[in-house]
Write a protein that holds these residues in place. Structure first.
Motif, mmCIF file in Angstrom:
data_model
loop_
_atom_site.group_PDB
_atom_site.id
_atom_site.type_symbol
_atom_site.label_atom_id
_atom_site.label_comp_id
_atom_site.label_asym_id
_atom_site.label_seq_id
_atom_site.Cartn_x
_atom_site.Cartn_y
_atom_site.Cartn_z
ATOM 1 N N GLY A 11 0.795 -1.108 -0.080
ATOM 2 C CA GLY A 11 0.035 -0.019 0.138
ATOM 3 C C GLY A 11 0.780 1.185 0.037
ATOM 4 O O GLY A 11 2.113 1.220 0.199
ATOM 5 N N ALA A 12 0.372 2.440 -0.122
ATOM 6 C CA ALA A 12 1.133 3.562 -0.065
ATOM 7 C C ALA A 12 2.132 3.595 1.221
ATOM 8 O O ALA A 12 3.112 4.085 0.999
ATOM 9 N N ILE A 44 7.736 4.451 -7.402
ATOM 10 C CA ILE A 44 7.248 3.254 -6.624
ATOM 11 C C ILE A 44 7.890 2.002 -6.746
ATOM 12 O O ILE A 44 8.542 1.409 -5.783
ATOM 13 N N GLY A 77 -1.218 -4.823 -9.794
ATOM 14 C CA GLY A 77 -1.235 -3.431 -10.107
ATOM 15 C C GLY A 77 -1.985 -2.840 -11.127
ATOM 16 O O GLY A 77 -2.820 -3.495 -11.540
ATOM 17 N N LEU A 78 -1.650 -1.760 -11.595
ATOM 18 C CA LEU A 78 -2.418 -1.087 -12.642
ATOM 19 C C LEU A 78 -2.033 -1.434 -13.882
ATOM 20 O O LEU A 78 -1.066 -0.739 -14.597
ATOM 21 N N LEU A 103 -1.056 3.906 -14.189
ATOM 22 C CA LEU A 103 -0.638 4.828 -13.077
ATOM 23 C C LEU A 103 0.610 4.555 -12.095
ATOM 24 O O LEU A 103 0.708 3.228 -12.017
ATOM 25 N N GLU A 104 1.146 5.451 -11.435
ATOM 26 C CA GLU A 104 2.060 5.070 -10.470
ATOM 27 C C GLU A 104 1.103 4.801 -9.154
ATOM 28 O O GLU A 104 0.065 5.265 -8.605
ATOM 29 N N HIS A 105 1.162 3.294 -8.688
ATOM 30 C CA HIS A 105 0.594 3.179 -7.414
ATOM 31 C C HIS A 105 1.160 1.974 -6.815
ATOM 32 O O HIS A 105 1.816 1.063 -7.419
ATOM 33 N N ALA A 106 1.069 1.945 -5.309
ATOM 34 C CA ALA A 106 1.918 1.006 -4.616
ATOM 35 C C ALA A 106 1.424 -0.333 -5.070
ATOM 36 O O ALA A 106 2.633 -1.162 -5.097
ATOM 37 N N SER A 107 0.488 -0.692 -5.353
ATOM 38 C CA SER A 107 -0.076 -2.283 -5.906
ATOM 39 C C SER A 107 0.761 -2.624 -6.936
ATOM 40 O O SER A 107 0.871 -3.848 -7.350
ATOM 41 N N ASN A 108 1.705 -1.622 -7.892
ATOM 42 C CA ASN A 108 2.324 -2.063 -8.901
ATOM 43 C C ASN A 108 3.508 -2.878 -8.468
ATOM 44 O O ASN A 108 4.422 -3.619 -9.370
ATOM 45 N N THR A 135 -7.309 -2.840 -12.135
ATOM 46 C CA THR A 135 -7.790 -2.486 -13.370
ATOM 47 C C THR A 135 -8.682 -3.628 -14.162
ATOM 48 O O THR A 135 -8.986 -3.450 -15.373
#
Length: 147
Positions: A11-12, A44, A77-78, A103-108, A135
């Motif tokens: 997570g973030a 990330i 992730g995205l 997008l940039e996201h922690a799940s990536n 997604t």
């Protein structure tokens, strides 16, 4: 036979893990990070090493070693729109999430962390997966008109 699986949810400002034997949660852990600790990274994906080390150190302190896991699952992730379900982590998924994420996201980080943990702690044929990336898109084309 016991199926031994670790689930990883970056997570973030946290990384959550759960270790399961069959359907039973055996242990869980949440690593939390101060905003200042996260902010020093430009992307990330640059957070991989320190998050991976936290997971490895904790698993080793709980007597996990090579051969301890049958599968590792990361939060999806995205990616570009995909159907719901499980996906084996392969080079294409890692490349997309590293260099071409939606997008940039922690799940990536989920796919890369799952693959790294599967390689370090997995039994023979241990796979890394992502499941239901954020997604997921199974909307009918006609429904998109009203969106």
């Amino acid at each position: 036979m016991v199926d031994r699986v670790i689930a990883i949810n970056p997570g973030a400002t946290s990384t959550k893990i759960g270790y399961f034997e069959n359907d039973t949660l055996i242990f869980k852990k949440e690593f939390t990070y101060a905003y200042d600790e996260i902010a020093k990274y430009d992307s990330i994906m640059e957070q991989y090493d320190f998050r991976f080390k936290d997971i490895v150190d904790w698993l080793e302190s709980n007597h996990m070693s090579k051969g301890s896991l049958d599968a590792a699952v990361g939060r999806g992730g995205l990616l570009p729109p995909v159907n719901a379900g499980a996906y084996v982590v392969d080079d294409a998924i890692i490349d997309c999430l590293t260099y071409h994420p939606v997008l940039e996201h922690a799940s990536n980080l989920g796919a890369s962390l799952a693959r790294g943990i599967a390689e370090k702690f997995g039994a023979t044929n241990c796979e890394a997966y992502i499941y239901d990336p954020v997604t997921v898109d199974q909307m009918d084309d006609i429904a998109r008109i009203s969106v």
